[in-house]
Scaffold this active site. Sequence first.
Site, PDB file in Angstrom:
ATOM      1  CB  CYS A  49     -13.483  -5.471  -6.064  1.00  0.00           C
ATOM      2  SG  CYS A  49     -13.077  -7.230  -6.126  1.00  0.00           S
ATOM      3  CB  SER A  50     -12.316  -0.302  -4.020  1.00  0.00           C
ATOM      4  OG  SER A  50     -11.076  -0.651  -4.575  1.00  0.00           O
ATOM      5  CG  HIS A  81      -9.859   3.337  -4.501  1.00  0.00           C
ATOM      6  ND1 HIS A  81      -9.014   4.275  -3.950  1.00  0.00           N
ATOM      7  CD2 HIS A  81      -9.070   2.288  -4.851  1.00  0.00           C
ATOM      8  CE1 HIS A  81      -7.762   3.811  -3.986  1.00  0.00           C
ATOM      9  NE2 HIS A  81      -7.769   2.616  -4.521  1.00  0.00           N
ATOM     10  CB  CYS A  94      -4.068   2.896  -3.827  1.00  0.00           C
ATOM     11  SG  CYS A  94      -4.360   1.895  -5.294  1.00  0.00           S
TER      12      CYS A  94
END
Lengths: 102, 378
Positions: free
Chosen positions: B208-209, B327, B84
């Site tokens: 949560c993304s 994201h 990420c």
Amino acid sequence: MKKLKVYFCCGHETVVKRVYCPTCGTDGISEREVEDKGRIYSFTKIHVPPSEFAHLAPYYVALVQLDGTNAKVTARMTEDIAIGDKVELFNVEDGAYVYKKA
Amino acid sequence: MTTNTYIHGIGMTKFGTHVDRTLKELLLDASRQALEDAGRPKVDAVFVGNFLAGSMSNQEILGAIVANDLGLGFVPTAKVEGACASGGIALRQAVLAVMSGEHDTVLVAGVEKMKHAKTAEVTQAINAAMDTDSSEKSAGLTFPGFFGVLANRYFHETGASKKHLAMVALKNRENAMNNSLAQFTKETSLDEIMNARMITDPLGLFDCSPMTDGAAALVISRKPSGIHIKASSLVSGPTQMQDAADLLSIPAIGESGRHAYEKAGLGPEDIDVVEIHDCFSMTEMIAIEELGFFPRLEGWKAVEKGLTKASGEKPVNTSGGLLSRGHPIGATGLAQIYQLVRQLRGDAANQVEGARIALAQNLGGTGSYSAVHILERV
């Protein structure tokens, strides 16, 4: 009584084996066996698993503080658990430490 | 030392679901926007941040595709992978390329396309960012799972509860509602967040993304502009939860922050506006502590007092963050910079009045990588 291996150097004890010690840089990391018993340090109940664990869900993943060492081990469990619960190694399945309440 | 490297152009697609646009189209769209914004300079090199195009779209050679399809000529290009943190690391490689004297002007782009796949498949693919040759991976630990374990211990050792995580998620949603490029702009409430479907106890859906399609890009150069990259830092950290010396610390975040502050000659008190890597609500809580904005194990108190809101004393994630801006993994680190450049130019969503110094922190894995960039309006 089952045993787990822990690795020790420069005050850090861990179940993860390293080539060199990150503190002193030497390969003088010593290993010893510890008992598999411990207490739940923390945990989560996984409801959304990756595809390879879909058949197990929901399941618990716990971080177990092992007795007699600073090291912790990541374990899979199926029972309802809380921080501080006493647990012990039940089986090693496909490389996973499966724990049960003691 | 500072980098003497400057940002000249920024570009970003809307984040969300792009069923009709390919990975390449998103990548080229953001890149073109950044080049136009920079006034179409000659580009000497390209770095692309991406994590899943190989496994989920069967597509690599992203660097060469950007150079070829934008007609940049025979320039050096590379794809950079750091889970990420791929976008933040790509930017750092570009900065180093300029600092070395090898290149004058570099295009940095990040992209991800995830929404075409099922959640279980994406969760599986993302697990490549764990040490998969470990008993921990075999136990069935997931990315969200790591932060769930961390959250339960954080609750145990502090006065924090699920409500404080919900406050982080709500703040970021409120910020995203003013950001036209964000994935989630619908109003929500603490109640809805607290009662949402559980993903990994105690983290629910809003903690949560999401999975996101999108791209972002920057043009940087040694030629001065109004935005100076004052510091660029990157560290690696523990790759397994069971190896962490302290579960409630993500040392990669703290170390990358310390390196960046030292290079910039600044401290956390000097930062006017922040984008941090809130892949989970719990991660934002730890990051505001690790970066020195609030004392250890007291981030939840700052959140409770509203200090991290856009109107607070330390505005965090004015874009909406990963949780609500979205994201798209490889693009995230560059989307953070996009928002901060807008803040320093004075035309951002949730504009912080007079912002001059900005910090972006981009995390990879469960603390395996952390990249920090500090920007200064000059």
